[in-house]
Design an enzyme around this catalytic site. Sequence first.
Site, PDB file in Angstrom:
ATOM      1  CG  HIS A 116      15.590  -9.644  24.840  1.00 40.77           C
ATOM      2  ND1 HIS A 116      16.422  -8.878  24.049  1.00 40.77           N
ATOM      3  CD2 HIS A 116      16.065  -9.536  26.106  1.00 40.77           C
ATOM      4  CE1 HIS A 116      17.371  -8.343  24.809  1.00 40.77           C
ATOM      5  NE2 HIS A 116      17.178  -8.722  26.055  1.00 40.77           N
TER       6      HIS A 116
HETATM    7 CA    CA Z   1      11.163 -12.086  28.598  1.00 42.29          CA
END
Ligand code: CA
Length: 397
Positions: free
Chosen positions: A183
């Site tokens: 992320h």
């Molecule tokens: Ca990513």
Amino acid sequence: EYGMEKPQGYNVSFHYNPHVEYHHFGSSHPMKPWRLTLTKQLIVAYGLEYTMDLYEPRPASFDELAVFHDRQYLNFLSHVTPQNAKPDDPAYIAFGFGGESNDCPVFDGLWNYVSLYGGASLHAAHNLTNKQSDIAINWSGGLHHAKKNVASGFCYVNDIVLAIQHLLTQNQRVLYIDIDVHHGDGVEQAFESTDRVFTLSYHKYGNDRHGYPFFPGTGNITETGPTDPSNRGKGHCLNIPLEDGIDDEQYKWLFKTVTDAVVQKYQPNAIVLQSGADSLGGDRLGRFNLNIKAHGFCIETVKGYQRPILVIGGGGYTPRNVARTWCHETSVCVGATLHDNLPSHIPYIQAFQGSENGDGILYPDLHNTKRHENVNTNQKLQNLVAKAMENLRYLEG
Ligand code: CA
Ligand code: TV7
Ligand code: ZN
């Protein structure tokens, strides 16, 4: 009559200072800056260097890095060495160093390393705002976890945030897209309170069988930025959490469906694409089953939006496949097609030879369900897209 016309090409620039290669995180550390040596060698062997403007950018200055980062943090970064580091110093821990994982070690030349990759992303961003390039590439950047005063997940300085800040001087809206398997939390956080940057990250999300979350543990579909309606950043963030083993067809469909919708609704003036290669099959830290051309499909798709693009690297922990992917993606940017047989005059050709290493070809099959079984069903992905579209409705006001 029109036969001699220059083909409708893109001006592509390549920003790379080879000194980044000489830095080592430590022998067992998965981040290997020499993957950039392999990448450059493939690019040169295929003749792609003649299709782009090549730059060797200077390191970023303290003041340039301080546009995003805290000065005390940069002071620490610029002075710490393996010799003078005090691992029990509270400042050391607070700045993200130490801890049992040692994700962000203090190594020789650390300050030089961070200013080199930071300088390259800044230089690439300048080329876009000057309109010298349509697509500017920095494979040494993409270090998306760094915060303004904390190092995190192999990232010390956030070159992406710095580059976007520069793009914002000339562009009203910048779209950030992140296909690294992790992320893009640092970039998301840096711009959480503005509507001038939209952040979109595709990543592995969830706990392993021992209950440990996949790093950094954030980025669920429900995380769309601040919830306070008075915050301008509300709704300007989209996270696409995925499970182990996603395959080419699923990822390509998902990427195109969701990214097309974001571009259509947000209408960005410029795009920053973090192309972390740890989302490939066979990556040492990754969990997906993507092949090189499916990863490259994301670059092709973004190129199709016809906006200025900053293409940056990121993760990627199986160096031979990182080099293959970023070489392929460089060819996508310039609009060239590469032969599957690797040219023979590559200095480290052994790295790509033998059945384990991909048999001397550019596009080996990286799909391996024995390593990571695909637990993403088409039904789950359809539900995810439905939720993503629901989140995007906020942009309609
Ligand atoms: Ca990513
Ligand atoms: C952008 N995974 C960066 C991705 C950063 C991932 C992590 C390692 C790792 C570090 C090592 C090492 C490693 C084989 C792998 C929560 C912990 C992990 C207990 C020991 N080998 C990017 C960061 C991630 C360091 N960190 O997005 C030195 O793997 O999962 C974690 C943190 C803390 C507790 N520990 C486990 O791709 C560039 N680190 C070997 C040596
Ligand atoms: Zn990563």
